[in-house]
Design a protein around this motif. Structure first.
Motif, short mmCIF file in Angstrom:
data_model
loop_
_atom_site.label_atom_id
_atom_site.label_comp_id
_atom_site.label_asym_id
_atom_site.label_seq_id
_atom_site.Cartn_x
_atom_site.Cartn_y
_atom_site.Cartn_z
N GLU A 1 0.84 -1.22 0.00
CA GLU A 1 0.00 0.00 0.00
C GLU A 1 0.86 1.26 0.00
O GLU A 1 0.55 2.24 -0.67
CB GLU A 1 -0.91 -0.01 1.22
CG GLU A 1 -2.03 -1.02 1.14
CD GLU A 1 -2.90 -1.02 2.39
OE1 GLU A 1 -2.53 -0.30 3.34
OE2 GLU A 1 -3.91 -1.74 2.40
N LYS A 2 1.96 1.22 0.77
CA LYS A 2 2.86 2.38 0.79
C LYS A 2 3.43 2.63 -0.61
O LYS A 2 3.48 3.78 -1.08
CB LYS A 2 3.98 2.13 1.80
CG LYS A 2 4.96 3.27 1.90
CD LYS A 2 6.08 2.95 2.86
CE LYS A 2 7.12 4.07 2.87
NZ LYS A 2 8.25 3.75 3.77
N GLU A 3 3.88 1.57 -1.30
CA GLU A 3 4.41 1.74 -2.64
C GLU A 3 3.35 2.28 -3.60
O GLU A 3 3.63 3.16 -4.43
CB GLU A 3 4.95 0.39 -3.15
CG GLU A 3 6.20 -0.08 -2.41
CD GLU A 3 6.65 -1.44 -2.87
OE1 GLU A 3 5.94 -2.03 -3.73
OE2 GLU A 3 7.69 -1.93 -2.38
N LYS B 1 3.56 5.78 -5.63
CA LYS B 1 3.36 5.89 -7.08
C LYS B 1 2.25 6.87 -7.42
O LYS B 1 2.37 7.69 -8.34
CB LYS B 1 3.04 4.51 -7.64
CG LYS B 1 4.21 3.55 -7.63
CD LYS B 1 3.80 2.19 -8.19
CE LYS B 1 4.96 1.19 -8.13
NZ LYS B 1 4.56 -0.16 -8.64
N GLU B 2 1.16 6.79 -6.64
CA GLU B 2 0.04 7.71 -6.90
C GLU B 2 0.46 9.16 -6.65
O GLU B 2 0.08 10.07 -7.39
CB GLU B 2 -1.13 7.33 -6.00
CG GLU B 2 -2.43 8.06 -6.35
CD GLU B 2 -3.60 7.52 -5.55
OE1 GLU B 2 -4.70 8.09 -5.71
OE2 GLU B 2 -3.41 6.56 -4.78
N GLU C 1 3.26 14.63 -11.25
CA GLU C 1 3.44 14.81 -12.69
C GLU C 1 2.26 15.54 -13.31
O GLU C 1 2.43 16.48 -14.11
CB GLU C 1 3.61 13.43 -13.35
CG GLU C 1 4.93 12.75 -13.00
CD GLU C 1 5.04 11.36 -13.59
OE1 GLU C 1 4.06 10.94 -14.27
OE2 GLU C 1 6.09 10.70 -13.40
N THR C 2 1.03 15.12 -12.93
CA THR C 2 -0.15 15.83 -13.46
C THR C 2 -0.17 17.28 -13.00
O THR C 2 -0.56 18.18 -13.75
CB THR C 2 -1.42 15.12 -12.98
OG1 THR C 2 -1.39 14.99 -11.55
CG2 THR C 2 -1.56 13.76 -13.61
N LEU D 1 -4.62 14.86 1.30
CA LEU D 1 -5.18 13.64 1.89
C LEU D 1 -4.22 12.46 1.73
O LEU D 1 -4.00 11.68 2.67
CB LEU D 1 -6.53 13.32 1.26
CG LEU D 1 -7.68 14.31 1.54
CD1 LEU D 1 -8.90 13.95 0.71
CD2 LEU D 1 -8.03 14.29 3.02
N LYS D 2 -3.63 12.37 0.53
CA LYS D 2 -2.69 11.28 0.31
C LYS D 2 -1.45 11.43 1.19
O LYS D 2 -0.90 10.44 1.71
CB LYS D 2 -2.27 11.24 -1.17
CG LYS D 2 -3.41 10.95 -2.13
CD LYS D 2 -4.01 9.57 -1.92
CE LYS D 2 -5.13 9.28 -2.89
NZ LYS D 2 -5.76 7.98 -2.64
N ASN D 3 -1.00 12.69 1.34
CA ASN D 3 0.15 12.91 2.22
C ASN D 3 -0.16 12.48 3.65
O ASN D 3 0.66 11.86 4.33
CB ASN D 3 0.54 14.39 2.21
CG ASN D 3 1.23 14.78 0.91
OD1 ASN D 3 1.92 13.96 0.30
ND2 ASN D 3 1.05 16.02 0.47
#
Length: 532
Positions: free
Chosen positions: A155-157, A161-162, A168-169, A245-247
């Motif tokens: 999940e961390k990987e 990646k996300e 990038e986006t 949120l991802k952070n």
């Protein structure tokens, strides 16, 4: 009209962009009671102003005025507009937050109150507390499996990646936004150039239509660019929110991963301990095996073989049982320790809650006791005032009763004196009547004997006057009345009129002062003043 609206909406879009100021090298935590240096980069869209400032805000702020502290931005006169500029400001340690466990962030605010950039969250925490938190986390035992650890690592990987894809986006969107802004600037400059050109004579209709079509196409392009910028801004804010949120999820997973690594290390340590126990049991087994061989050498081979086999099987079973029991006992002991720790933590939490409840009830009871005490004190003061007033009224009533009694006694004395004086007046009246009768008899004798010495009375009384006319004047002279208060003489009045006159006076019953000139209120104040 369209040009005016476009010129008004474009600055708002620029002002609400958070990417015009980028904060560099912001760590996750700062040590308290030390100065903080904030480094930031100004893009070509921002010109530093002396009225701009950088503030420290608590995460979740809703207004630019809700800052914790701020520092004015130093203007840079050598700044070239398109080039980025790297600057820094220093926050003094006396104005910074303490170690409160809250998260903060830097925000660049211009002179119009618009936010031009925001940093990643950070907190103020001492290194000792951070190490203490780590040690406390190490002391807690969490049993996990290898599958769960691999799942969290995967999940961390995936999250990493996300995050990379989102970055990038974000870079692509920033690039597209810059291109759109460059296109808008170009369109603006072309529109201003077309406005600044002098009016030329009217061209032909086809050329005018062509210019009008080009202008409409430029306006449509500009409108589309503005809409695209708005859409990109909205998408960028959504992506920033998702990134935050991802952070947060990554931070949570990092902490979970650290915990799992710590638990894995603890399990490895326990496995090593178990391996040491197994090695010691193997050594014991080897010792027993050597002893068996020695016994085998000493005794008969046939009888001892069976015993050796039985001992070997029992030893192998005993060894397996010891291994299983040691593992089970250690695991059970660890589980018991974990349950005991959880029970202690739960009991501590419950005791804290109960202590808070008892403190709240005690505080409420204290407030109620204070309120009752204030009511009792107010009631006591009111009762004391009422008692004082009652005592004063009782004293005044006693004095009035005494005054009434003295006035009654004085009245009785006056009545007795009046009766005595009336008896004396009656005696005088009778004596006067006798004297008048005797004088009339003597006068009658004088008339009958004109040679008598009483003839000289004719000089006083004329023959036409009668003696009884002068008797009334004498009685009136004798019945002169005097007021006992004002000592005024009233001839020719009776006793009833005299008493009415005496009652018409306002006389103080304490000092016998005549107060006819005073009003009723002043007279009462004068009477009550004797009580003081």
């Amino acid at each position: 009209m369209n040009d005016g609206t476009e010129e008004e909406t474009a600055p708002v879009i620029m002002d609400t962009s958070y990417s015009q100021v980028v904060f560099n090298d912001v760590p996750p935590s700062y040590p308290p009671n030390t100065a903080v240096t904030c480094r930031y980069t100004l893009t070509g869209a921002v010109q530093p102003n002396p009225s701009d400032w950088i503030g420290i805000y608590k995460v979740g702020w809703s207004s630019t005025q809700k800052y914790y502290t701020y520092v004015w931005v130093a203007p840079s006169l050598d700044h070239v507009r398109p080039e980025p500029l790297v600057l820094q400001v220093v926050f003094s340690e006396s104005y910074l937050p303490k170690d409160d466990g809250e998260f903060y962030q830097f925000c660049y605010v211009d002179s119009f109150g618009h936010v031009k950039g925001a940093s990643t969250p950070f907190c103020f925490q001492t290194p000792a507390e951070a190490s203490l938190d780590c040690s406390l986390e190490k002391d807690l035992l969490v049993i996990t499996t290898q599958e769960q650890a691999e799942k969290t690592e995967k999940e961390k990987e995936d999250f990493v990646k996300e995050i990379e894809s989102l970055k990038e986006t974000n870079a692509i969107l920033k690039k597209e936004l810059d291109e759109r802004l460059h296109e808008i600037r170009h369109l603006r400059s072309s529109i201003e150039d077309s406005k600044d050109k002098p009016e030329s004579p009217l061209p032909d209709v086809p050329s005018f239509n062509a210019t009008e079509e080009s202008l409409t196409s430029l306006r449509e392009k500009y409108d589309r660019a503005v809409q695209n910028i708005r859409l990109l801004k909205r998408e960028r804010t959504e992506l920033q929110q998702q990134l935050e949120l991802k952070n947060g999820e990554v931070l949570r997973l990092n902490t979970l991963l650290k915990e799992t690594e710590q638990n894995h290390n603890k399990v490895q340590d326990q496995v090593k301990l178990l391996q040491v126990d197994v090695q010691s049991s193997r050594k014991d087994y080897e010792k027993l095996h050597t002893e068996i061989q020695e016994l085998r050498m000493k005794n008969t081979p046939e009888g001892r073989r069976a015993e050796n086999k039985a001992l070997q099987t029992s030893l192998s079973e005993h060894e397996v049982q010891l291994k299983e029991e040691n593992c089970k006992v250690q695991i059970q002991a660890l589980l018991n320790q974990l349950t005991e720790a959880r029970g202690l933590l739960h009991s501590e939490v419950q005791s804290c809650k109960e202590a808070c409840k008892r403190a709240e009830t005690a505080e409420q009871e204290l407030k109620e006791v204070k309120r009752k005490l204030e009511e009792i004190t107010l009631k006591q003061t009111e009762d004391e005032k009422a008692n004082q007033i009652q005592a004063q009224l009782q004293q005044a009533q006693d004095k009035i009763y005494e005054m009434a009694e003295t006035s009654r006694l004085d009245g009785e004395k006056l009545v007795e004196r009046n009766e005595e004086l009336q008896a004396e007046v009656n005696k005088l009246k009778r004596a006067l009547f006798d004297y008048q009768v005797a004088s009339v008899a003597a006068m009658s004798d004088q008339i009958s004997n004109p040679q008598s010495p009483l003839a000289s009375l004719e000089q006083t009384y004329s023959p036409d006057s009668h003696f009884y006319e002068n008797i009334d004047d004498l009685t009136a002279f004798l019945e002169i009345m005097v007021c006992q208060h004002c000592q005024e003489v009233f001839p020719g009045i009776n006793e009833v009129e005299l008493t009415e006159h005496e009652q018409s006076h306002k006389v103080c019953p304490l000092c016998t002062l005549i107060c006819d000139d005073m009003e009723q209120r002043e007279f009462e104040d004068h009477v009550y003043s004797h009580e003081d």
